[in-house]
Design a protein around this motif. Structure first.
Motif, PDB file in Angstrom:
ATOM      1  N   MET A  92     -44.058 -16.024   0.581  1.00  0.00           N
ATOM      2  CA  MET A  92     -43.446 -15.998  -0.747  1.00  0.00           C
ATOM      3  C   MET A  92     -43.553 -17.338  -1.445  1.00  0.00           C
ATOM      4  O   MET A  92     -43.873 -18.365  -0.845  1.00  0.00           O
ATOM      5  N   ASP A 142     -41.512 -19.868  -8.792  1.00  0.00           N
ATOM      6  CA  ASP A 142     -42.138 -20.567  -9.907  1.00  0.00           C
ATOM      7  C   ASP A 142     -41.131 -21.440 -10.652  1.00  0.00           C
ATOM      8  O   ASP A 142     -39.944 -21.505 -10.299  1.00  0.00           O
ATOM      9  N   ARG A 159     -38.491 -17.477 -10.739  1.00  0.00           N
ATOM     10  CA  ARG A 159     -38.891 -16.176 -10.205  1.00  0.00           C
ATOM     11  C   ARG A 159     -39.335 -16.327  -8.750  1.00  0.00           C
ATOM     12  O   ARG A 159     -39.939 -17.319  -8.362  1.00  0.00           O
ATOM     13  N   TYR A 184     -41.753 -14.609  -5.802  1.00  0.00           N
ATOM     14  CA  TYR A 184     -42.929 -13.769  -5.578  1.00  0.00           C
ATOM     15  C   TYR A 184     -43.003 -13.493  -4.079  1.00  0.00           C
ATOM     16  O   TYR A 184     -43.147 -14.417  -3.280  1.00  0.00           O
ATOM     17  N   THR A 217     -44.914 -11.249  -1.104  1.00  0.00           N
ATOM     18  CA  THR A 217     -46.003 -10.347  -0.743  1.00  0.00           C
ATOM     19  C   THR A 217     -45.475  -9.240   0.168  1.00  0.00           C
ATOM     20  O   THR A 217     -44.538  -9.438   0.943  1.00  0.00           O
ATOM     21  N   VAL A 277     -47.628  -7.824  -4.642  1.00  0.00           N
ATOM     22  CA  VAL A 277     -46.748  -8.968  -4.863  1.00  0.00           C
ATOM     23  C   VAL A 277     -45.555  -8.493  -5.673  1.00  0.00           C
ATOM     24  O   VAL A 277     -45.698  -8.044  -6.817  1.00  0.00           O
ATOM     25  N   GLN A 278     -44.365  -8.565  -5.078  1.00  0.00           N
ATOM     26  CA  GLN A 278     -43.154  -8.125  -5.751  1.00  0.00           C
ATOM     27  C   GLN A 278     -42.470  -9.332  -6.389  1.00  0.00           C
ATOM     28  O   GLN A 278     -42.256 -10.349  -5.727  1.00  0.00           O
ATOM     29  N   VAL A 279     -42.157  -9.210  -7.677  1.00  0.00           N
ATOM     30  CA  VAL A 279     -41.624 -10.327  -8.451  1.00  0.00           C
ATOM     31  C   VAL A 279     -40.167 -10.056  -8.784  1.00  0.00           C
ATOM     32  O   VAL A 279     -39.803  -8.956  -9.231  1.00  0.00           O
ATOM     33  N   CYS A 307     -48.569 -15.948  -0.845  1.00  0.00           N
ATOM     34  CA  CYS A 307     -48.969 -16.320  -2.200  1.00  0.00           C
ATOM     35  C   CYS A 307     -48.419 -17.697  -2.527  1.00  0.00           C
ATOM     36  O   CYS A 307     -47.504 -18.195  -1.868  1.00  0.00           O
ATOM     37  N   LEU A 325     -51.516 -17.917  -9.921  1.00  0.00           N
ATOM     38  CA  LEU A 325     -51.015 -17.342  -8.676  1.00  0.00           C
ATOM     39  C   LEU A 325     -52.191 -17.051  -7.757  1.00  0.00           C
ATOM     40  O   LEU A 325     -53.121 -16.333  -8.137  1.00  0.00           O
TER      41      LEU A 325
END
Length: 507
Positions: free
Chosen positions: A440, A443, A447, A449, A451, A456-458, A481, A491
């Motif tokens: 993970m 940002d 957020r 991110y 995997t 990729v779940q945000v 990621c 990304l």
């Protein structure tokens, strides 16, 4: 073009009269020469066929997931190809149906847009017959797929214990329009749950579905709340995944330094590489296999070697390595404030820590099923841990002394559908328990991110789902990621034998 409930669609005396409509439109040049494939649902021969309704229809058509489209790809289309030459271009393969056959058509294209990209839906059953009512929400929280969708429904459609067909179709059309899909929704007052309106509009629907005009997405986010970090705010129009590296044995352990240079590991080479943010050149750092990696402000890499029961340090300039902590089984790690390093011990269902310069390991959490990816927010106040074996990504508050509290399963992971499960009437689809949450990143806007097996779940800083960027290759694992590049708006993902990158609007 494949039609569910094929007997009704191919009947030249019925409402759809597909052979007549196709012949006319092909002759006038309003659609390409097209082979129509008509399929009826299965029926248990031990049961009486009542009102010409096959016993397996609802199970085949209303169940979400990829089982039905695999049936088409593995059994039906190979038989068609034995007799006819059909295109491999997904833009020239369409699928359609009415009622449950319509949601079935959408599901096929949703699951496999690499095969079907044109969908015809009349009085679609986007209700909770077997969990299909989730589609409007999924559409709004998934990167748009390249499919064109025609829909027709009326105010007189069904409203029963499974939901309102008129409302469900309006919600579905609104979700597709919001996400910028190429969608047309024909609506009329009156009628009923039948083929009267859809059949009357069918020739025009085919003209629209097969038109040559290229769709230009129009996004209207005026209804978004100011603080919502929606998926549309993150995506860059027209920008998708680009290949960053290929031919790898198994990619993992992505991290970035303060200049945005990317570091990653090919675990089977084995080798750790650096990709320059300035010019994209790649250089070898060292010949080591690591599963998780971070870089200190001083440019010193710290990496997990679970197979050797240690965490190592790597000089990012010389490639020199040394053991930092031994007699541990680390999977992934993250750097916190004041030199604290947190790492996951997946086999022990534990999160552990040590301090650079002291190297005394202690356990700070136990109980997550298979703790895997781990990340610390920019302010150093929050730790997030994904669960490879569960349905949530967890959050902790990091105290001033580096200990953890306020443990909560904040981020609900989207789970893959269990195709071997029971698709019951009026119930949610059967989901697998394990999200396969892995590496993970966080940002600049906060957020997360994560995997997983679906992509990729945000999530926003509070843990609310923003959306999913689906996997590029269904047969390749998505392991981790990171945001890198000179502006940290790119990304990168480690995706089996390849690395991919894409531009995002992070701030």
């Amino acid at each position: 073009m494949i039609f569910q409930d094929g007997e009704r669609f191919r009947d030249v005396g019925g409402r759809w009269r597909v052979p007549v409509v196709f012949d006319n439109l092909i002759a006038s040049g309003e659609m390409p020469p097209t082979i129509a494939v008509f399929i009826d649902p299965g029926h248990d021969k031990a049961l009486e066929l009542k009102n010409n309704r096959a016993s397996n229809r609802s199970f085949e058509y209303d169940s979400p997931g990829d089982r039905y489209v695999r049936f088409l790809l593995e059994e039906i289309l190979p038989e068609v190809r034995k007799k006819y030459v059909i295109s491999d271009d997904p833009n020239l393969l369409a699928i359609g149906g009415s009622s449950s056959g319509a949601i079935c058509a959408f599901t096929a294209a949703w699951e496999r847009p690499d095969v079907f990209r044109r969908v015809y839906s009349s009085v679609g059953s986007f209700t909770n017959l077997r969990g299909g009512s989730v589609y409007p929400s999924l559409v709004r929280k998934t990167e748009p797929r390249p499919i064109r969708v025609y829909m027709a429904d009326t105010s007189g459609d069904i409203d029963n214990q499974f939901g309102s067909w008129p409302w469900a179709n309006q919600q579905m059309a609104a979700a597709l329009q919001y996400m910028g899909y190429d969608v047309k929704f024909d609506w009329a007052e009156g009628y009923a749950h039948n083929s009267d309106f859809g059949g009357a509009r069918f020739p025009d629907a085919m003209r629209w579905l097969w038109r040559k005009e290229q769709h230009q997405p129009v996004l209207d986010t005026r209804g978004d709340l100011g603080g919502d970090l929606t998926l549309l705010k993150l995506l860059v129009p027209g920008a998708g995944w680009e290949l960053a590296a290929e031919g790898l044995g198994f990619a993992d352990a992505l991290c970035a330094d303060s200049e945005g240079n990317l570091f990653y590991c090919d675990m089977r080479a084995p080798a750790v590489y650096r990709i320059s943010a300035a010019d994209g050149t790649q250089s070898l750092i060292c010949a080591e296999s690591v599963s998780g990696m971070e870089i200190t402000p001083e440019g010193f890499l710290i990496a997990c070697q679970g197979s050797k029961k240690r965490i190592i340090g790597i000089d990012s300039k010389t490639g020199e390595t040394r053991a930092v902590v031994e007699n541990v089984v680390p999977n992934d790690l993250a750097l916190g404030r004041d030199g604290w390093v947190y790492f996951t011990d997946t086999g022990a269902s534990a999160v552990k820590r040590f301090r650079l310069g002291e190297f005394v390991v202690s356990t700070v959490d136990e109980g997550i099923s298979k703790p895997n990816g781990i990340a610390v927010t920019a302010d150093g106040g929050t730790l997030a841990v994904s669960d490879y074996g569960g349905g949530y990504t967890w959050m902790f508050r990091i105290r001033s002394d580096g200990t953890l509290d306020a443990k909560m399963p904040v981020m609900p992971m989207r789970l893959p559908i269990n195709q071997q499960g029971e698709f019951r009437m009026g119930a949610a689809p059967p989901y697998l328990e394990a999200s396969k949450g892995d590496g993970m990143a966080v940002d600049a806007a906060g957020r997360f991110y994560v995997t997983s097996s679906v992509g990729v779940q945000v999530f926003d800083p509070t843990g609310r789902p923003c959306g999913v960027l689906p996997v590029v290759h269904r047969d390749q694992p998505l392991t981790t990621c990171i945001l890198a590049g000179s502006d940290f708006n790119t990304l990168y993902i480690a995706h089996g034998t390849r690395l991919y990158r894409r531009k995002l609007t992070v701030k």
